[in-house]
Design a protein around this motif. Structure first.
Motif, PDB file in Angstrom:
ATOM      1  N   CYS A 188      16.357 -27.759   4.143  1.00 51.94           N
ATOM      2  CA  CYS A 188      16.885 -29.034   4.638  1.00 51.94           C
ATOM      3  C   CYS A 188      17.404 -29.901   3.492  1.00 51.94           C
ATOM      4  N   ARG A 189      17.224 -29.436   2.246  1.00 51.38           N
ATOM      5  CA  ARG A 189      17.743 -30.186   1.100  1.00 51.38           C
ATOM      6  C   ARG A 189      19.278 -30.178   1.149  1.00 51.38           C
ATOM      7  N   GLY A 190      19.878 -31.340   1.159  1.00 47.81           N
ATOM      8  CA  GLY A 190      21.327 -31.461   1.204  1.00 47.81           C
ATOM      9  C   GLY A 190      21.936 -31.321   2.588  1.00 47.81           C
ATOM     10  N   TYR A 191      21.124 -31.128   3.607  1.00 48.79           N
ATOM     11  CA  TYR A 191      21.622 -30.932   4.974  1.00 48.79           C
ATOM     12  C   TYR A 191      22.211 -32.227   5.511  1.00 48.79           C
ATOM     13  N   SER A 192      23.384 -32.117   6.137  1.00 48.96           N
ATOM     14  CA  SER A 192      24.004 -33.286   6.772  1.00 48.96           C
ATOM     15  C   SER A 192      24.626 -32.909   8.113  1.00 48.96           C
ATOM     16  N   GLY A 230      21.641 -23.052   4.051  1.00 48.33           N
ATOM     17  CA  GLY A 230      20.935 -22.438   2.935  1.00 48.33           C
ATOM     18  C   GLY A 230      20.385 -21.062   3.234  1.00 48.33           C
ATOM     19  N   GLY A 231      20.587 -20.542   4.443  1.00 49.86           N
ATOM     20  CA  GLY A 231      20.090 -19.220   4.804  1.00 49.86           C
ATOM     21  C   GLY A 231      20.891 -18.112   4.144  1.00 49.86           C
ATOM     22  N   GLY A 232      20.203 -17.044   3.765  1.00 54.98           N
ATOM     23  CA  GLY A 232      20.857 -15.909   3.125  1.00 54.98           C
ATOM     24  C   GLY A 232      20.857 -15.994   1.618  1.00 54.98           C
ATOM     25  N   HIS A 233      20.136 -16.958   1.070  1.00 51.07           N
ATOM     26  CA  HIS A 233      20.149 -17.159  -0.379  1.00 51.07           C
ATOM     27  C   HIS A 233      18.796 -16.907  -1.021  1.00 51.07           C
ATOM     28  N   ALA A 234      18.057 -15.954  -0.475  1.00 48.84           N
ATOM     29  CA  ALA A 234      16.803 -15.543  -1.108  1.00 48.84           C
ATOM     30  C   ALA A 234      17.166 -14.699  -2.342  1.00 48.84           C
ATOM     31  N   ALA A 235      16.167 -14.163  -3.001  1.00 51.54           N
ATOM     32  CA  ALA A 235      16.420 -13.353  -4.194  1.00 51.54           C
ATOM     33  C   ALA A 235      17.345 -12.175  -3.880  1.00 51.54           C
ATOM     34  N   ARG A 236      17.198 -11.582  -2.713  1.00 51.92           N
ATOM     35  CA  ARG A 236      18.065 -10.499  -2.259  1.00 51.92           C
ATOM     36  C   ARG A 236      18.890 -10.991  -1.074  1.00 51.92           C
ATOM     37  N   PRO A 237      20.137 -10.533  -0.948  1.00 53.28           N
ATOM     38  CA  PRO A 237      20.957 -10.927   0.196  1.00 53.28           C
ATOM     39  C   PRO A 237      20.314 -10.508   1.511  1.00 53.28           C
ATOM     40  N   GLY A 238      20.487 -11.315   2.519  1.00 53.54           N
ATOM     41  CA  GLY A 238      19.975 -11.002   3.847  1.00 53.54           C
ATOM     42  C   GLY A 238      19.505 -12.266   4.532  1.00 53.54           C
TER      43      GLY A 238
END
Length: 170
Positions: free
Chosen positions: A60-64, A46-54
């Motif tokens: 941890c939601r959906g993490y497997s 899920g990293g890199g999905h803030a309001a702005r790219p970076g």
């Protein structure tokens, strides 16, 4: 000096060394930025999905993943689509892929038979993609592969379900 600035400088240096750079200037920059990013940041679900790219903390939601407990919410980095979103933001001068996952990004691109460095490599099947990387030529891509890895170069055969190569043109 910030990560973004160091990577842009590295990208310019890498671009100067690209022997068979594509004709498309933005795709050339995408390949160079991705190449320069190797080893720079860890994978984070899920990293890199803030309001702005970076780079950002993941979720941890959906993490497997195989690393437990889930480290994503305390790891600043990228997942695969967050990484490609950021690379394209730097290369194209704006968030051209937008938020979302690999399926969302795939919908903004067109499939190509012969990839150029800077095109995106997708895995899975239409509507059910699960991985993406930045093609850099020679059968290689730069990607955020999995928990426990950093941005790295992989052969496009690292996964068995290559969907194809996709191109963005502004």
């Amino acid at each position: 000096m910030g990560v973004k600035r160091r990577l842009l400088i590295g990208a310019i240096v890498a671009l100067a060394g690209v022997g068979s750079a594509p004709l498309d200037e933005e795709l050339s920059r995408a390949a160079a930025v991705a190449y320069a990013a190797q080893g720079s940041l860890p994978y984070s679900w899920g990293g890199g999905h803030a309001a702005r790219p970076g780079p950002s903390n993941g979720t941890c939601r959906g993490y497997s993943g195989s690393v437990t407990p889930c480290p994503a919410n305390r790891t600043r980095g990228f997942d695969c689509s967050g990484f490609t979103r950021w690379v394209y933001d730097l290369a194209f001068g704006g968030d051209v892929l937008g938020p979302g996952n690999t399926d969302d990004h795939l919908g903004r691109l067109r499939r190509v038979g012969v990839p150029q460095p800077g095109d995106l490599v997708f895995y899975g099947r239409p509507g059910r993609t699960h991985h993406v990387g930045v093609y850099v030529g020679g059968g290689k891509m730069i990607d955020a592969f999995a928990t426990g890895t950093r941005i790295r170069m992989d052969h496009v055969s690292v996964l068995h379900d290559l969907l194809g190569y996709y191109h963005y043109r502004a």
